[in-house]
Design an enzyme around this catalytic site. Structure first.
Site, mmCIF file in Angstrom:
data_model
loop_
_atom_site.group_PDB
_atom_site.id
_atom_site.type_symbol
_atom_site.label_atom_id
_atom_site.label_comp_id
_atom_site.label_asym_id
_atom_site.label_seq_id
_atom_site.Cartn_x
_atom_site.Cartn_y
_atom_site.Cartn_z
ATOM 1 C CG HIS A 29 -30.785 -61.617 -63.493
ATOM 2 N ND1 HIS A 29 -30.459 -60.855 -64.584
ATOM 3 C CD2 HIS A 29 -30.855 -60.756 -62.435
ATOM 4 C CE1 HIS A 29 -30.334 -59.590 -64.203
ATOM 5 N NE2 HIS A 29 -30.560 -59.507 -62.910
ATOM 6 C CE1 TYR A 54 -29.708 -54.944 -61.405
ATOM 7 C CE2 TYR A 54 -30.860 -56.033 -63.211
ATOM 8 C CZ TYR A 54 -30.267 -56.087 -61.952
ATOM 9 O OH TYR A 54 -30.227 -57.265 -61.257
ATOM 10 C CG ASP A 92 -68.689 -58.547 -70.553
ATOM 11 O OD1 ASP A 92 -67.700 -59.321 -70.599
ATOM 12 O OD2 ASP A 92 -68.893 -57.681 -71.414
#
Length: 814
Positions: A222, A256, A546
């Site tokens: 990255h 960013y 369940d």
């Protein structure tokens, strides 16, 4: 006191050492092949962004705890966490709408956040081009973590309690006695251990492979770059503070930004996926500062730089001065990997963990190791959540690479991957394809969502007055109004559903009945032919899953389950006189439901299918025509009918037989969207979406499946005996506007205050409104009005008694 060895002295390993020693387990040794604390892993170069808001409630909780813990850490060189806040900006209408969705997640999970106008975005971050921004989302508690300081502060605290740190200690292998770990073999000899935790970061998959464990993660490069000095930042920050502007995310361009005193750091996910070859990593990075930092590839960053300059014009006078391709771990679903090796007791993993979630993951892992159950639901991160297909090298590589590409994308809840499809198909698949099925995917299975073959029927029903909601563009994606017609036709006539992808096990042997009695909450030790709905609980009483348990012979049961985690849980507790097999792939199941179900199936069956002879929640071995089948009179849609099981070899013949027999009654195939809406009408829960291990049965409305008086104790019973009345409960809410639609995880408010969140929802063709489940305070009564925030809009709804449709349960017992 148990001896613990933690492999990896990065942010996860040091956080875990701190959490373990804080709980009294002080015989902890942390080993790492590198120096302390810049060991050469991802922690060493991490930019330190901590954004708490996540679509996952669990990951948000992990990040929240990381912020809380790091904020309180002390380090002689300065802060471990700087709460500069986070700012996401939208430059497209699609992103702006998604920021409203994120604001909803923040509300639902209890994170402070506020949507901003372009002017407000500019006021928070003066470097952005205001004219390019349509709006933003600000989270003031987010911030920057100084990962190396946080690691050292936690490690020193653990040391003070008795932990030992051993740098420059390479792990060569795991020592075991065939059943559980006994130590770790290093270049300096063997370190004895009762518990070994693999927190080795992107090295973890290689290490785990030595003990026969597949960790579905891919080390991925990255790009991160630091600019030269930016005039507008000069004098804003001291060297100590480093940053004062909020972290900026420009997700429309996969970027960013964070401050480094008078420079900016820029991270980019806009480049091609760059998986790392671990076999050559050390030689590839021989000239770099550390193994986690690969050489920067300028050509990959060029488009990112242009996009960065467009948003932040001040960058025009700067350039990249320092840069590298840093290694992080990516998984097929973007979640971390946590849990204990099933075949080698005492070997644990805490992998694919970013700094953002590190302290939260460490706390949950420490609780899991010491107490047996973490205090937070971790099923989304469970080591054994992956199906076999998802553990193949190709699947891991391709899906993890896609996860990298999509890390900042706007992802719809019903948007599924396009690659590696068609891997798991039922025997009905070719028939479904011919009928124009639109397929969703789950667990690798192709699952029809609706059938284009029903388009003409749908139009006829709409012409006759069946309402069609006017959905917005977002809710209309991966959806068709045909599903409404399929649901209505099921209620009024008959439909067939492919239930093959539902996980099922055969549990057999002399101890099978006692085993299932001990593991589940309901009484399953009943007569042959009985079918029982029951729960799996953990030791704290939380609902792990369940199940539907059918007794097919004195020592043989068929168990309908939810995921590989159920097999893992049952296997860990299974006695020697019980054999368990996953029979899902070798069998198939057709659900045939609706008022005409008996009329269609009875002529095909030699056994009596009348209500008196074949009651609800019973099962028989029989034949339909020449096909050997097991028929169970159960219904997840709340209508008369059966689940029909047979070997996969008979699947195509079974489909054709039922379709031909039902033609005179107008039988149709129906898909998952209709199925979901029908089960919500009937207040049937979906584990993993509506309830998890975070919830006790009573809170989830499942106390009917708990038999506290049955003769044997069951897992979780002691916790239920001590449990207080629930403070929040799962309720059905019905929306007032016929066109209102929600998709899950939206915040629910009363008198302007967020009090809960939506889990799942579906449009009811029966009442002409969307019905949703929502977790709400227990004091919120039936009839109370609530507000649900949905992507910038507010829908009103009313808490409704359950079930909304057919509360007398007459339809299912015809």
């Amino acid at each position: 006191m148990p001896k613990v060895v933690v492999i990896g002295a990065g942010i996860v390993g040091t956080s875990l050492a701190d959490e373990l020693t804080a709980r009294g387990w002080t015989d902890v040794t942390v080993v790492d092949r590198g120096p302390l604390f810049a060991t050469g892993g991802s922690t060493s170069h991490a930019p330190g962004l901590v954004f708490q808001t996540n679509p996952s409630k669990t990951m948000t909780a992990f990040a929240r705890y990381t912020v809380e813990k790091f904020s309180a850490l002390e380090h002689p060189h300065g802060w471990a966490f700087n709460p500069v806040g986070g700012l996401e900006v939208a430059t497209t209408p699609t992103r702006l709408a998604d920021l409203h969705r994120k604001a909803g997640w923040a509300q639902s999970w209890g994170i402070e956040g506020r949507l901003l106008t372009p002017d407000e975005c500019l006021a928070l971050h003066p470097l952005i081009d205001r004219d390019r921004v349509l709006g933003g989302f600000h989270t003031p508690a987010d911030g920057l973590a100084k990962a190396l300081r946080a690691a050292e502060a936690q490690a020193r605290r653990a040391e003070a309690r008795g932990a030992t740190l051993r740098p420059h200690t390479e792990v060569l292998g795991i020592v075991d006695n065939g059943r559980r770990v006994t130590g770790v073999r290093t270049t300096d000899g063997v370190i004895d251990a009762d518990v070994v935790v693999c927190a080795a970061g992107f090295w973890g998959a290689q290490l785990a492979r030595q003990v026969g464990l597949v960790l579905p993660l891919v080390p991925m490069a990255h790009q991160y770059a630091r600019t030269g000095q930016i005039a507008e930042l000069v004098g804003r920050n001291s060297d100590l503070a480093e940053a004062g502007l909020p972290i900026l995310r420009h997700q429309d361009q996969d970027l960013y930004f964070r401050e480094h005193v008078d420079r900016l750091g820029i991270g980019s996910y806009s480049h091609r996926p760059m998986p790392v070859d671990m076999s050559t990593l050390l030689s590839d990075t021989a000239d770099e500062a550390m193994p986690s930092m690969l050489p920067f590839t300028d050509e990959d960053f060029a488009p990112a730089w242009r996009a960065a300059v467009d948003l932040i014009p001040a960058l025009e006078d700067s350039k990249v001065e320092e840069a590298f391709n840093g290694i992080f771990s990516f998984t097929p679903d973007g979640m971390s990997i946590m849990g204990e090796h099933r075949e080698l007791a005492g070997f644990w993993v805490a992998e694919a963990v970013w700094v953002t979630h590190s302290a939260g993951v460490a706390r949950a892992t420490a609780e899991w190791i010491i107490d047996g159950t973490p205090s937070i639901d971790t099923h989304e991160c469970d080591l054994y959540r992956f199906e076999d297909v998802a553990r193949s090298p190709r699947f891991i590589m391709q899906t993890s690479s896609q996860a990298f590409v999509e890390v900042y994308d706007v992802i719809h809840p019903h948007q599924y991957r396009t690659a590696l499809r068609g891997l798991r198909t039922s025997p009905f698949h070719s028939r479904q394809t011919e009928l124009g099925a639109y397929f969703f995917e789950g667990g690798g299975w192709e699952r029809p969502a609706w059938f284009e073959s029903n388009a003409a029927l749908a139009q006829q029903l709409f012409d006759d007055g069946l309402a069609v909601p006017q959905r917005d563009e977002w809710a209309s994606q991966f959806w068709s109004p045909i599903s409404i017609a399929e649901a209505r036709w099921t209620r009024e006539h008959i439909a067939m559903y492919d239930m093959t992808p539902l996980t099922r096990y055969e549990v057999a042997g002399p101890g099978a009945a006692a085993f299932l009695q001990r593991m589940t909450t309901n009484n399953v030790d009943k007569s042959v032919g009985s079918v029982t709905y029951t729960l799996l609980l953990d030791d704290t009483g939380g609902v792990r899953s369940d199940l539907t348990v059918a007794r097919l012979a004195p020592d043989t049961f068929q168990v309908g389950a939810n995921s590989p985690m159920d097999f893992d849980w049952l296997t860990r507790h299974k006695p020697a006189d019980v054999v368990m097999r996953d029979i899902t792939g070798g069998t198939c199941c057709l659900g045939v439901w609706g008022p005409h179900a008996r009329a269609v199936l009875a002529p095909l069956c030699p056994d009596d299918l009348s209500h008196e002879a074949f009651k609800y929640f019973r099962a028989i071995h029989t034949h339909l025509d020449a096909i050997p089948v097991t028929m169970m009179r159960v219904s997840y849609v709340g209508e008369l009918g059966w689940e029909i099981y047979t070997s996969a070899e008979y699947g195509s013949a079974l489909w054709d037989l039922v379709a031909d027999a039902g033609a005179a009654y107008g039988i149709i195939p129906a898909g998952r969207i209709a199925f979901n809406s029908l089960r919500i009408e009937k207040a049937y829960r979906s584990w993993g979406t509506d309830m998890t291990a975070e919830h006790l049965p009573a809170a989830a409305g499942l106390e009917f499946a708990v038999r506290m008086a049955k003769e044997c104790d069951f897992v979780g019973k002691a916790a239920l005996e001590q449990a207080a009345a629930p403070t929040s409960v799962l309720r059905s809410i019905v929306f007032d506007d016929p066109d209102a639609a929600v998709l899950g995880k939206e915040p629910v408010s009363v008198d302007g205050v967020c009090v809960g969140y939506v889990t799942s929802a579906g449009y009811s063709a029966t009442i002409g409104r969307t019905i949703a489940y929502a977790w709400l305070p227990a004091h919120i009564d039936v009839g109370r009005a609530v507000d649900v925030a949905y992507r910038g809009a507010t829908h009103t709804a009313t808490v409704h008694a359950e079930p909304v449709v057919d509360p007398e349960m007459t339809r299912i017992r015809r």
